[in-house]
Design a protein around this motif. Structure first.
Motif, PDB file in Angstrom:
ATOM      1  N   ALA A 242      46.500  33.067  31.789  1.00 36.72           N
ATOM      2  CA  ALA A 242      47.938  33.157  31.550  1.00 36.72           C
ATOM      3  C   ALA A 242      48.228  33.343  30.066  1.00 36.72           C
ATOM      4  N   GLU A 243      47.494  32.616  29.227  1.00 34.27           N
ATOM      5  CA  GLU A 243      47.713  32.698  27.779  1.00 34.27           C
ATOM      6  C   GLU A 243      47.373  34.083  27.247  1.00 34.27           C
ATOM      7  N   GLN A 244      46.370  34.726  27.825  1.00 28.56           N
ATOM      8  CA  GLN A 244      46.017  36.080  27.404  1.00 28.56           C
ATOM      9  C   GLN A 244      47.162  37.068  27.641  1.00 28.56           C
ATOM     10  N   HIS A 245      48.026  36.754  28.584  1.00 21.89           N
ATOM     11  CA  HIS A 245      49.168  37.622  28.900  1.00 21.89           C
ATOM     12  C   HIS A 245      50.455  37.111  28.277  1.00 21.89           C
ATOM     13  N   GLY A 246      50.341  36.178  27.320  1.00 23.83           N
ATOM     14  CA  GLY A 246      51.519  35.670  26.658  1.00 23.83           C
ATOM     15  C   GLY A 246      52.332  34.715  27.511  1.00 23.83           C
ATOM     16  N   LEU A 247      51.683  34.092  28.485  1.00 27.17           N
ATOM     17  CA  LEU A 247      52.347  33.183  29.402  1.00 27.17           C
ATOM     18  C   LEU A 247      51.629  31.845  29.432  1.00 27.17           C
TER      19      LEU A 247
ATOM     20  N   MET B 225      35.093  29.789  45.914  1.00 29.74           N
ATOM     21  CA  MET B 225      36.290  30.631  46.030  1.00 29.74           C
ATOM     22  C   MET B 225      37.047  30.586  44.709  1.00 29.74           C
ATOM     23  N   THR B 226      36.536  31.315  43.727  1.00 28.49           N
ATOM     24  CA  THR B 226      37.027  31.219  42.348  1.00 28.49           C
ATOM     25  C   THR B 226      37.655  32.512  41.833  1.00 28.49           C
ATOM     26  N   ALA B 227      38.064  33.385  42.728  1.00 28.43           N
ATOM     27  CA  ALA B 227      38.619  34.675  42.300  1.00 28.43           C
ATOM     28  C   ALA B 227      40.062  34.524  41.822  1.00 28.43           C
ATOM     29  N   ILE B 228      40.357  35.133  40.667  1.00 28.47           N
ATOM     30  CA  ILE B 228      41.737  35.312  40.221  1.00 28.47           C
ATOM     31  C   ILE B 228      42.109  36.725  40.621  1.00 28.47           C
ATOM     32  N   GLU B 229      42.950  36.849  41.636  1.00 23.45           N
ATOM     33  CA  GLU B 229      43.194  38.136  42.265  1.00 23.45           C
ATOM     34  C   GLU B 229      44.183  38.999  41.505  1.00 23.45           C
ATOM     35  N   ASP B 230      45.157  38.351  40.864  1.00 22.81           N
ATOM     36  CA  ASP B 230      46.198  39.134  40.205  1.00 22.81           C
ATOM     37  C   ASP B 230      46.935  38.264  39.207  1.00 22.81           C
ATOM     38  N   CYS B 231      47.262  38.845  38.045  1.00 24.00           N
ATOM     39  CA  CYS B 231      48.159  38.204  37.096  1.00 24.00           C
ATOM     40  C   CYS B 231      49.224  39.220  36.748  1.00 24.00           C
ATOM     41  N   ASN B 232      50.469  38.897  37.082  1.00 25.66           N
ATOM     42  CA  ASN B 232      51.570  39.837  36.921  1.00 25.66           C
ATOM     43  C   ASN B 232      52.517  39.332  35.834  1.00 25.66           C
ATOM     44  N   PRO B 233      52.353  39.810  34.598  1.00 28.87           N
ATOM     45  CA  PRO B 233      53.213  39.324  33.511  1.00 28.87           C
ATOM     46  C   PRO B 233      54.685  39.636  33.733  1.00 28.87           C
ATOM     47  N   GLN B 234      54.973  40.751  34.410  1.00 31.04           N
ATOM     48  CA  GLN B 234      56.362  41.142  34.641  1.00 31.04           C
ATOM     49  C   GLN B 234      57.061  40.125  35.543  1.00 31.04           C
ATOM     50  N   ALA B 235      56.363  39.720  36.608  1.00 32.96           N
ATOM     51  CA  ALA B 235      56.937  38.748  37.537  1.00 32.96           C
ATOM     52  C   ALA B 235      56.633  37.318  37.120  1.00 32.96           C
ATOM     53  N   ALA B 236      55.771  37.153  36.104  1.00 33.35           N
ATOM     54  CA  ALA B 236      55.338  35.821  35.651  1.00 33.35           C
ATOM     55  C   ALA B 236      54.716  35.030  36.789  1.00 33.35           C
ATOM     56  N   THR B 237      53.752  35.677  37.489  1.00 35.16           N
ATOM     57  CA  THR B 237      53.023  35.014  38.567  1.00 35.16           C
ATOM     58  C   THR B 237      51.536  35.279  38.422  1.00 35.16           C
ATOM     59  N   ILE B 238      50.754  34.425  39.039  1.00 34.83           N
ATOM     60  CA  ILE B 238      49.310  34.610  39.097  1.00 34.83           C
ATOM     61  C   ILE B 238      48.858  34.209  40.495  1.00 34.83           C
ATOM     62  N   THR B 239      47.989  35.026  41.094  1.00 33.23           N
ATOM     63  CA  THR B 239      47.505  34.791  42.450  1.00 33.23           C
ATOM     64  C   THR B 239      46.021  34.450  42.390  1.00 33.23           C
ATOM     65  N   VAL B 240      45.651  33.308  42.967  1.00 33.24           N
ATOM     66  CA  VAL B 240      44.274  32.812  42.821  1.00 33.24           C
ATOM     67  C   VAL B 240      43.755  32.253  44.130  1.00 33.24           C
ATOM     68  N   GLN B 241      42.419  32.228  44.242  1.00 33.59           N
ATOM     69  CA  GLN B 241      41.793  31.459  45.306  1.00 33.59           C
ATOM     70  C   GLN B 241      41.818  29.979  44.920  1.00 33.59           C
TER      71      GLN B 241
ATOM     72  N   ALA C 228      46.800  30.824  46.508  1.00 32.73           N
ATOM     73  CA  ALA C 228      48.118  30.401  46.046  1.00 32.73           C
ATOM     74  C   ALA C 228      48.715  31.425  45.091  1.00 32.73           C
ATOM     75  N   VAL C 229      50.041  31.530  45.135  1.00 25.38           N
ATOM     76  CA  VAL C 229      50.808  32.278  44.134  1.00 25.38           C
ATOM     77  C   VAL C 229      51.478  31.241  43.244  1.00 25.38           C
ATOM     78  N   LEU C 230      51.153  31.271  41.960  1.00 28.46           N
ATOM     79  CA  LEU C 230      51.638  30.274  41.020  1.00 28.46           C
ATOM     80  C   LEU C 230      52.666  30.880  40.075  1.00 28.46           C
TER      81      LEU C 230
END
Length: 465
Positions: A123-128, A95-111, A210-212
Protein backbone atom coordinates in the motif's frame (compact mmCIF):
# COMPACT_ATOMS: atom_id res chain seq x y z
CA UNK A 1 -4.45 -41.76 13.95
CA UNK A 2 -8.21 -42.32 13.88
CA UNK A 3 -9.94 -44.74 11.56
CA UNK A 4 -11.96 -41.85 10.11
CA UNK A 5 -8.79 -39.98 9.17
CA UNK A 6 -7.19 -43.09 7.66
CA UNK A 7 -10.19 -43.45 5.35
CA UNK A 8 -10.20 -39.73 4.55
CA UNK A 9 -6.48 -39.32 3.94
CA UNK A 10 -6.30 -40.66 0.31
CA UNK A 11 -9.01 -38.23 -0.78
CA UNK A 12 -7.23 -35.31 0.91
CA UNK A 13 -3.98 -36.20 -0.85
CA UNK A 14 -5.76 -36.15 -4.22
CA UNK A 15 -6.62 -32.49 -3.59
CA UNK A 16 -3.29 -31.36 -2.12
CA UNK A 17 0.27 -31.38 -3.41
CA UNK A 18 2.58 -34.11 -2.16
CA UNK A 19 3.84 -31.85 0.62
CA UNK A 20 0.43 -30.31 1.29
CA UNK A 21 -0.61 -32.73 4.02
CA UNK A 22 1.56 -32.90 7.13
CA UNK A 23 1.29 -35.73 9.64
CA UNK A 24 3.24 -37.27 12.53
CA UNK A 25 6.40 -35.46 13.60
CA UNK A 26 5.83 -32.70 11.02
CA UNK A 27 2.72 -31.71 12.98
CA UNK A 28 4.33 -32.09 16.40
CA UNK A 29 7.08 -29.63 15.36
CA UNK A 30 4.44 -26.91 15.03
CA UNK A 31 2.64 -25.03 17.77
CA UNK A 32 -0.93 -23.77 17.67
CA UNK A 33 -0.19 -20.31 19.09
CA UNK A 34 2.58 -17.91 20.14
CA UNK A 35 5.05 -18.25 21.85
CA UNK A 36 5.05 -21.87 20.70
CA UNK A 37 5.85 -23.73 23.87
CA UNK A 38 3.42 -26.62 23.31
CA UNK A 39 3.52 -28.90 20.23
CA UNK A 40 0.34 -29.27 18.22
CA UNK A 41 -1.67 -32.42 18.92
CA UNK A 42 -3.65 -32.37 15.67
CA UNK A 43 -3.95 -35.40 13.41
CA UNK A 44 -2.69 -33.51 10.37
CA UNK A 45 -2.19 -30.10 8.77
CA UNK A 46 -3.75 -29.31 5.39
CA UNK A 47 -1.93 -26.65 3.35
CA UNK A 48 -4.12 -25.55 0.41
CA UNK A 49 -2.94 -23.00 -2.14
CA UNK A 50 -6.27 -21.62 -3.35
CA UNK A 51 -9.98 -21.35 -2.63
CA UNK A 52 -10.85 -24.33 -4.84
CA UNK A 53 -8.66 -26.60 -2.72
CA UNK A 54 -10.12 -25.18 0.50
CA UNK A 55 -13.62 -25.89 -0.83
CA UNK A 56 -12.76 -29.45 -1.82
CA UNK A 57 -11.08 -30.18 1.51
CA UNK A 58 -13.96 -28.86 3.59
CA UNK A 59 -16.45 -30.76 1.44
CA UNK A 60 -14.57 -34.00 2.11
CA UNK A 61 -14.24 -33.31 5.84
CA UNK A 62 -17.92 -32.37 6.10
CA UNK A 63 -19.01 -35.60 4.42
CA UNK A 64 -16.76 -37.62 6.76
CA UNK A 65 -17.74 -35.71 9.91
CA UNK A 66 -14.11 -34.66 10.43
CA UNK A 67 -13.55 -31.64 12.76
CA UNK A 68 -11.38 -28.90 11.24
CA UNK A 69 -9.49 -26.09 12.98
CA UNK A 70 -8.47 -23.08 10.90
CA UNK A 71 -5.13 -21.35 11.46
CA UNK A 72 -3.52 -18.14 10.25
CA UNK A 73 -0.18 -16.81 11.49
CA UNK A 74 -0.46 -18.55 14.90
CA UNK A 75 0.35 -15.31 16.69
CA UNK A 76 -2.55 -15.46 19.16
CA UNK A 77 -1.74 -15.18 22.86
CA UNK A 78 -5.00 -16.73 24.05
CA UNK A 79 -4.88 -20.19 25.55
CA UNK A 80 -7.72 -22.25 24.16
CA UNK A 81 -6.67 -22.05 20.51
CA UNK A 82 -4.99 -25.44 20.86
CA UNK A 83 -6.09 -28.34 18.68
CA UNK A 84 -7.38 -31.69 19.95
CA UNK A 85 -6.03 -35.07 18.94
CA UNK A 86 -9.03 -35.86 16.71
CA UNK A 87 -8.90 -32.58 14.73
CA UNK A 88 -7.26 -31.58 11.45
CA UNK A 89 -5.71 -28.16 10.96
CA UNK A 90 -6.55 -26.13 7.88
CA UNK A 91 -3.69 -23.63 7.53
CA UNK A 92 -3.83 -20.88 4.91
CA UNK A 93 -0.11 -20.07 5.21
CA UNK A 94 0.47 -20.90 1.52
CA UNK A 95 -2.32 -18.61 0.33
CA UNK A 96 -0.18 -15.47 0.20
CA UNK A 97 -1.07 -13.91 -3.15
CA UNK A 98 -1.74 -10.18 -3.41
CA UNK A 99 -4.06 -10.24 -6.39
CA UNK A 100 -4.64 -6.56 -7.01
CA UNK A 101 -3.84 -3.11 -5.64
CA UNK A 102 -6.01 -0.37 -7.10
CA UNK A 103 -4.76 3.10 -6.12
CA UNK A 104 -7.67 4.77 -7.92
CA UNK A 105 -10.26 2.91 -5.86
CA UNK A 106 -7.95 2.75 -2.80
CA UNK A 107 -8.46 -1.01 -2.44
CA UNK A 108 -6.26 -4.07 -2.26
CA UNK A 109 -7.38 -7.66 -2.91
CA UNK A 110 -5.50 -10.44 -1.12
CA UNK A 111 -5.61 -14.08 -0.18
CA UNK A 112 -6.17 -14.70 3.53
CA UNK A 113 -2.66 -15.97 4.27
CA UNK A 114 -0.92 -12.71 3.34
CA UNK A 115 1.01 -11.22 6.30
CA UNK A 116 -0.25 -7.87 7.51
CA UNK A 117 3.14 -6.23 6.92
CA UNK A 118 3.10 -7.24 3.23
CA UNK A 119 -0.19 -5.40 2.76
CA UNK A 120 1.16 -2.35 4.59
CA UNK A 121 4.32 -2.24 2.46
CA UNK A 122 2.57 -2.65 -0.89
CA UNK A 123 0.00 0.00 0.00
CA UNK A 124 2.82 2.39 0.88
CA UNK A 125 4.46 1.82 -2.50
CA UNK A 126 1.27 3.21 -4.07
CA UNK A 127 1.12 6.22 -1.77
CA UNK A 128 -1.55 4.64 0.41
CA UNK A 129 -1.80 3.13 3.88
CA UNK A 130 -3.49 0.10 5.39
CA UNK A 131 -4.09 1.50 8.89
CA UNK A 132 -4.39 -1.74 10.88
CA UNK A 133 -1.13 -2.11 12.84
CA UNK A 134 -0.11 -4.77 15.36
CA UNK A 135 3.17 -5.69 17.01
CA UNK A 136 3.00 -9.06 15.22
CA UNK A 137 2.60 -7.39 11.81
CA UNK A 138 5.38 -9.48 10.24
CA UNK A 139 3.73 -12.83 10.95
CA UNK A 140 0.02 -12.34 11.63
CA UNK A 141 -2.17 -12.86 8.56
CA UNK A 142 -5.01 -10.87 7.05
CA UNK A 143 -7.37 -13.84 7.39
CA UNK A 144 -6.58 -14.12 11.08
CA UNK A 145 -6.92 -10.36 11.55
CA UNK A 146 -10.38 -10.46 9.98
CA UNK A 147 -11.50 -13.63 11.77
CA UNK A 148 -10.68 -12.04 15.13
CA UNK A 149 -11.63 -8.46 14.16
CA UNK A 150 -8.16 -7.34 15.29
CA UNK A 151 -7.73 -3.87 16.77
CA UNK A 152 -4.17 -2.72 17.30
CA UNK A 153 -2.59 0.69 17.69
CA UNK A 154 -4.71 3.00 15.52
CA UNK A 155 -8.29 2.05 16.39
CA UNK A 156 -8.81 5.47 17.95
CA UNK A 157 -8.67 7.03 14.48
CA UNK A 158 -9.36 4.29 11.93
CA UNK A 159 -11.47 1.73 13.79
CA UNK A 160 -11.16 -2.05 14.08
CA UNK A 161 -10.43 -4.45 11.22
CA UNK A 162 -14.16 -4.52 10.50
CA UNK A 163 -13.92 -0.94 9.25
CA UNK A 164 -11.14 -1.86 6.80
CA UNK A 165 -12.98 -4.71 5.03
CA UNK A 166 -15.10 -4.08 1.93
CA UNK A 167 -15.59 -7.65 0.72
CA UNK A 168 -14.89 -11.26 1.60
CA UNK A 169 -14.77 -14.68 0.02
CA UNK A 170 -15.68 -17.38 2.53
CA UNK A 171 -15.88 -21.17 2.29
CA UNK A 172 -18.66 -22.62 4.42
CA UNK A 173 -18.43 -25.83 6.43
CA UNK A 174 -19.80 -28.00 3.61
CA UNK A 175 -17.43 -26.52 1.00
CA UNK A 176 -19.85 -23.97 -0.44
CA UNK A 177 -17.98 -20.86 -1.65
CA UNK A 178 -19.65 -17.59 -0.69
CA UNK A 179 -18.44 -14.81 -3.02
CA UNK A 180 -19.09 -11.51 -1.29
CA UNK A 181 -16.09 -9.69 -2.77
CA UNK A 182 -17.70 -6.25 -2.72
CA UNK A 183 -15.43 -3.35 -3.74
CA UNK A 184 -17.76 -0.49 -2.91
CA UNK A 185 -17.92 1.55 0.28
CA UNK A 186 -21.71 1.92 -0.01
CA UNK A 187 -23.74 -1.19 -0.83
CA UNK A 188 -27.10 -1.63 0.88
CA UNK A 189 -28.36 -4.45 -1.37
CA UNK A 190 -29.73 -6.70 1.34
CA UNK A 191 -27.84 -8.16 4.28
CA UNK A 192 -24.14 -7.36 4.61
CA UNK A 193 -23.15 -11.02 4.89
CA UNK A 194 -19.44 -10.41 5.36
CA UNK A 195 -20.15 -9.00 8.81
CA UNK A 196 -21.19 -12.49 9.97
CA UNK A 197 -17.67 -13.78 9.45
CA UNK A 198 -15.63 -10.83 10.70
CA UNK A 199 -14.79 -11.66 14.32
CA UNK A 200 -16.37 -15.12 14.14
CA UNK A 201 -12.99 -16.84 14.83
CA UNK A 202 -13.45 -19.35 12.00
CA UNK A 203 -16.53 -20.92 13.58
CA UNK A 204 -18.97 -20.01 10.77
CA UNK A 205 -16.74 -20.29 7.70
CA UNK A 206 -13.17 -20.04 6.43
CA UNK A 207 -12.14 -16.64 5.06
CA UNK A 208 -10.07 -17.21 1.90
CA UNK A 209 -9.88 -13.80 0.17
CA UNK A 210 -10.61 -10.20 1.06
CA UNK A 211 -11.03 -6.75 -0.47
CA UNK A 212 -9.49 -4.23 1.92
CA UNK A 213 -10.00 -0.50 2.09
CA UNK A 214 -6.88 1.69 2.00
CA UNK A 215 -6.35 5.22 3.30
CA UNK A 216 -4.19 8.12 2.05
CA UNK A 217 -0.58 7.79 3.14
CA UNK A 218 0.11 10.48 5.77
CA UNK A 219 2.57 13.15 4.75
CA UNK A 220 3.75 13.61 8.32
CA UNK A 221 4.09 11.55 11.47
CA UNK A 222 4.94 12.70 14.98
CA UNK A 223 5.58 10.44 17.97
CA UNK A 224 6.25 11.16 21.61
CA UNK A 225 6.45 9.43 24.98
CA UNK A 226 4.90 11.29 27.92
CA UNK A 227 5.08 10.69 31.67
CA UNK A 228 1.74 11.40 33.38
CA UNK A 229 1.23 12.09 37.11
CA UNK A 230 -2.37 10.89 37.67
CA UNK A 231 -5.21 9.02 36.02
CA UNK A 232 -7.31 12.16 35.97
CA UNK A 233 -4.51 13.89 34.07
CA UNK A 234 -4.32 10.88 31.75
CA UNK A 235 -7.97 11.10 30.67
CA UNK A 236 -7.80 14.89 30.35
CA UNK A 237 -4.63 14.49 28.27
CA UNK A 238 -6.45 12.16 25.87
CA UNK A 239 -9.32 14.58 25.33
CA UNK A 240 -7.01 17.60 25.06
CA UNK A 241 -4.78 15.97 22.46
CA UNK A 242 -7.80 14.89 20.45
CA UNK A 243 -9.10 18.43 20.46
CA UNK A 244 -5.87 20.37 19.97
CA UNK A 245 -4.44 18.13 17.24
CA UNK A 246 -7.54 18.59 15.14
CA UNK A 247 -8.31 14.91 14.57
CA UNK A 248 -4.71 13.92 13.81
CA UNK A 249 -4.33 11.78 16.94
CA UNK A 250 -3.96 8.19 15.71
CA UNK A 251 -2.57 6.33 18.74
CA UNK A 252 -2.74 6.81 22.50
CA UNK A 253 -1.01 3.81 24.04
CA UNK A 254 -0.79 3.75 27.84
CA UNK A 255 1.66 1.83 30.01
CA UNK A 256 1.17 1.54 33.73
CA UNK A 257 4.40 2.14 35.65
CA UNK A 258 4.81 -1.60 36.23
CA UNK A 259 4.96 -2.20 32.48
CA UNK A 260 7.29 0.72 31.73
CA UNK A 261 9.76 -0.13 34.50
CA UNK A 262 9.82 -3.84 33.61
CA UNK A 263 10.44 -3.30 29.90
CA UNK A 264 12.32 0.00 29.67
CA UNK A 265 14.57 -0.45 32.72
CA UNK A 266 14.69 -3.96 34.14
CA UNK A 267 14.79 -5.94 30.88
CA UNK A 268 18.17 -4.41 29.97
CA UNK A 269 17.11 -4.29 26.30
CA UNK A 270 16.31 -0.58 26.09
CA UNK A 271 17.79 2.78 27.03
CA UNK A 272 15.04 4.35 29.19
CA UNK A 273 13.99 7.59 27.46
CA UNK A 274 12.33 8.84 30.67
CA UNK A 275 12.81 8.01 34.38
CA UNK A 276 10.48 5.30 35.68
CA UNK A 277 9.11 7.41 38.54
CA UNK A 278 5.63 8.29 37.27
CA UNK A 279 2.49 6.14 37.51
CA UNK A 280 1.60 6.29 33.79
CA UNK A 281 3.41 6.58 30.46
CA UNK A 282 1.78 7.30 27.10
CA UNK A 283 2.93 6.72 23.55
CA UNK A 284 1.29 9.31 21.31
CA UNK A 285 1.19 9.23 17.51
CA UNK A 286 -0.23 11.94 15.25
CA UNK A 287 -0.58 11.61 11.48
CA UNK A 288 -1.07 14.54 9.10
CA UNK A 289 -0.34 15.97 5.69
CA UNK A 290 1.87 19.04 6.24
CA UNK A 291 5.22 18.02 7.78
CA UNK A 292 6.50 21.43 8.89
CA UNK A 293 3.18 22.75 10.18
CA UNK A 294 2.25 19.45 11.84
CA UNK A 295 5.60 19.14 13.63
CA UNK A 296 5.35 22.70 14.95
CA UNK A 297 1.77 22.15 16.08
CA UNK A 298 2.70 18.86 17.78
CA UNK A 299 5.51 20.48 19.78
CA UNK A 300 3.30 23.43 20.69
CA UNK A 301 0.46 21.19 21.89
CA UNK A 302 2.81 19.02 23.97
CA UNK A 303 4.25 22.16 25.54
CA UNK A 304 0.70 23.16 26.50
CA UNK A 305 0.12 19.74 28.06
CA UNK A 306 3.27 20.17 30.17
CA UNK A 307 2.24 23.70 31.20
CA UNK A 308 -1.18 22.41 32.25
CA UNK A 309 0.55 19.59 34.21
CA UNK A 310 -1.29 16.92 32.28
CA UNK A 311 2.20 15.50 31.70
CA UNK A 312 5.37 16.05 33.73
CA UNK A 313 7.95 14.99 31.15
CA UNK A 314 8.08 14.17 27.45
CA UNK A 315 10.44 13.06 24.72
CA UNK A 316 9.64 13.68 21.04
CA UNK A 317 11.07 11.36 18.39
CA UNK A 318 13.32 13.34 16.05
CA UNK A 319 14.03 10.51 13.61
CA UNK A 320 12.67 7.19 12.43
CA UNK A 321 15.19 5.38 14.61
CA UNK A 322 14.07 7.29 17.69
CA UNK A 323 10.46 6.63 16.80
CA UNK A 324 11.15 2.89 16.53
CA UNK A 325 13.06 2.79 19.83
CA UNK A 326 10.16 4.45 21.66
CA UNK A 327 7.58 2.11 20.18
CA UNK A 328 9.83 -0.88 20.90
CA UNK A 329 9.17 -0.35 24.61
CA UNK A 330 5.41 -0.57 24.09
CA UNK A 331 5.67 -3.58 21.74
CA UNK A 332 8.28 -5.64 23.62
CA UNK A 333 5.98 -8.49 24.63
CA UNK A 334 8.85 -11.05 24.97
CA UNK A 335 10.34 -9.00 27.83
CA UNK A 336 6.98 -9.02 29.61
CA UNK A 337 6.64 -12.77 29.16
CA UNK A 338 10.18 -13.33 30.49
CA UNK A 339 9.51 -11.17 33.56
CA UNK A 340 6.16 -12.76 34.35
CA UNK A 341 6.83 -16.47 34.01
CA UNK A 342 4.51 -18.21 33.90
CA UNK A 343 2.30 -15.45 32.45
CA UNK A 344 -1.48 -15.46 32.42
CA UNK A 345 -2.60 -12.70 30.05
CA UNK A 346 -5.92 -10.95 29.52
CA UNK A 347 -7.45 -8.65 26.92
CA UNK A 348 -10.42 -6.70 28.25
CA UNK A 349 -12.36 -3.55 27.50
CA UNK A 350 -14.28 -1.26 29.81
CA UNK A 351 -15.28 2.40 30.17
CA UNK A 352 -12.20 4.61 30.53
CA UNK A 353 -13.51 6.25 33.71
CA UNK A 354 -13.64 2.84 35.42
CA UNK A 355 -10.13 1.68 34.48
CA UNK A 356 -8.18 3.01 37.45
CA UNK A 357 -10.42 1.47 40.12
CA UNK A 358 -10.76 -1.75 38.10
CA UNK A 359 -7.00 -2.24 37.91
CA UNK A 360 -6.62 -1.36 41.60
CA UNK A 361 -9.29 -3.92 42.44
CA UNK A 362 -7.61 -6.67 40.42
CA UNK A 363 -4.24 -5.85 41.98
CA UNK A 364 -5.69 -5.96 45.49
CA UNK A 365 -7.50 -9.24 44.82
CA UNK A 366 -4.28 -10.81 43.52
CA UNK A 367 -2.41 -9.78 46.67
CA UNK A 368 -5.17 -11.01 48.98
CA UNK A 369 -5.36 -14.41 47.31
CA UNK A 370 -1.73 -15.02 46.33
CA UNK A 371 0.30 -12.71 48.57
CA UNK A 372 3.68 -11.48 47.35
CA UNK A 373 3.57 -13.98 44.47
CA UNK A 374 0.83 -11.99 42.78
CA UNK A 375 2.25 -9.66 40.10
CA UNK A 376 0.41 -7.52 37.56
CA UNK A 377 1.50 -5.55 34.47
CA UNK A 378 -0.99 -3.36 32.62
CA UNK A 379 -0.84 -1.61 29.25
CA UNK A 380 -3.12 -1.05 26.32
CA UNK A 381 -5.09 1.04 23.90
CA UNK A 382 -6.70 3.33 26.44
CA UNK A 383 -8.07 5.65 23.78
CA UNK A 384 -10.48 2.93 22.64
CA UNK A 385 -11.13 1.40 26.07
CA UNK A 386 -8.87 -1.67 25.71
CA UNK A 387 -6.49 -2.88 28.42
CA UNK A 388 -4.07 -5.80 28.42
CA UNK A 389 -3.31 -7.34 31.80
CA UNK A 390 -0.48 -9.80 32.38
CA UNK A 391 -0.51 -11.61 35.71
CA UNK A 392 1.84 -14.06 37.36
CA UNK A 393 1.58 -15.93 40.65
CA UNK A 394 4.37 -18.45 40.06
CA UNK A 395 1.95 -21.18 39.05
CA UNK A 396 -0.02 -21.74 35.84
CA UNK A 397 -1.98 -24.84 36.79
CA UNK A 398 -5.56 -25.08 35.53
CA UNK A 399 -6.90 -24.45 39.03
CA UNK A 400 -4.76 -21.35 39.53
CA UNK A 401 -5.55 -20.01 36.08
CA UNK A 402 -9.26 -20.40 36.80
CA UNK A 403 -8.91 -18.48 40.06
CA UNK A 404 -7.07 -15.62 38.31
CA UNK A 405 -9.68 -15.53 35.55
CA UNK A 406 -12.42 -15.11 38.14
CA UNK A 407 -10.57 -12.14 39.66
CA UNK A 408 -10.08 -10.44 36.30
CA UNK A 409 -13.34 -11.17 34.51
CA UNK A 410 -16.05 -11.04 37.18
CA UNK A 411 -15.82 -7.28 37.92
CA UNK A 412 -16.29 -6.45 34.23
CA UNK A 413 -19.98 -7.37 34.18
CA UNK A 414 -20.98 -4.63 36.64
CA UNK A 415 -18.85 -2.11 34.71
CA UNK A 416 -20.40 -2.91 31.35
CA UNK A 417 -17.05 -4.23 30.10
CA UNK A 418 -16.04 -7.11 27.86
CA UNK A 419 -13.92 -10.19 28.55
CA UNK A 420 -12.42 -9.80 25.08
CA UNK A 421 -11.56 -6.50 23.43
CA UNK A 422 -9.64 -7.77 20.40
CA UNK A 423 -8.14 -11.26 20.97
CA UNK A 424 -11.35 -13.24 20.68
CA UNK A 425 -13.02 -15.88 22.84
CA UNK A 426 -11.62 -19.25 21.70
CA UNK A 427 -12.06 -21.96 24.32
CA UNK A 428 -10.49 -20.11 27.23
CA UNK A 429 -13.08 -17.34 27.54
CA UNK A 430 -16.12 -19.32 26.42
CA UNK A 431 -17.40 -19.90 29.95
CA UNK A 432 -17.20 -16.16 30.63
CA UNK A 433 -19.05 -15.03 27.52
CA UNK A 434 -22.23 -14.61 29.57
CA UNK A 435 -20.51 -11.79 31.50
CA UNK A 436 -20.41 -9.70 28.31
CA UNK A 437 -23.38 -10.97 26.26
CA UNK A 438 -27.04 -11.41 27.14
CA UNK A 439 -28.77 -14.81 27.01
CA UNK A 440 -30.65 -13.63 23.93
CA UNK A 441 -27.43 -12.69 22.15
CA UNK A 442 -25.84 -16.05 22.95
CA UNK A 443 -28.95 -17.88 21.77
CA UNK A 444 -28.77 -16.06 18.43
CA UNK A 445 -25.05 -16.91 18.13
CA UNK A 446 -25.93 -20.59 18.67
CA UNK A 447 -28.65 -20.37 16.01
CA UNK A 448 -26.20 -18.91 13.49
CA UNK A 449 -23.68 -21.63 14.28
CA UNK A 450 -26.26 -24.40 13.82
CA UNK A 451 -27.46 -22.85 10.55
CA UNK A 452 -24.04 -22.43 8.92
CA UNK A 453 -22.23 -25.39 10.50
CA UNK A 454 -24.93 -27.89 11.52
CA UNK A 455 -22.42 -30.65 12.28
CA UNK A 456 -20.27 -28.34 14.42
CA UNK A 457 -17.07 -29.20 12.56
CA UNK A 458 -15.44 -25.76 12.19
CA UNK A 459 -13.30 -24.80 15.20
CA UNK A 460 -15.48 -27.07 17.36
CA UNK A 461 -16.32 -25.78 20.83
CA UNK A 462 -14.79 -22.36 20.32
CA UNK A 463 -16.71 -19.15 21.15
CA UNK A 464 -19.91 -21.03 22.06
CA UNK A 465 -20.42 -24.58 23.29
Amino acid sequence: MTERFQQLRPALLEVLDNDGLLTGSDVAQRSDCWPGREPSRALAVMLPRNTTQVSQLLHLCHAAGQPVVTQGGRTGLVHGTETASDEIILSLERMTAIEDCNPQAATITVQAGVPLQSVQELAEQHGLMFPLDLGSRGSCTIGGNIATNAGGMRVIRYGMTRQQVLGLEVVLADGTVLDSMNRMIKNNAGYDLKQLFIGSEGTLGVITRAVLRLQPLPGSEQNALLAVPSFNALTRLLHSLNRELGGRLSAFEVMWQSHYRTVAVESGKHIPPLPADQPWYVMVEALGSEPLHDAEQFERVLAQMLEQELAVDAVIAQSRAQRDSLWAIREDIPSIVAAMMPPVSFDVSLPIEAMERYVQGVEQALREQFGERGKLLVFGHLGDGNLHLVTSVGDASAETRRAIEQLVYTPLQALGGSVSAEHGIGLEKRDYLQLSRTPEEIALMQLLKRSLDPKGLLNPGKVIA
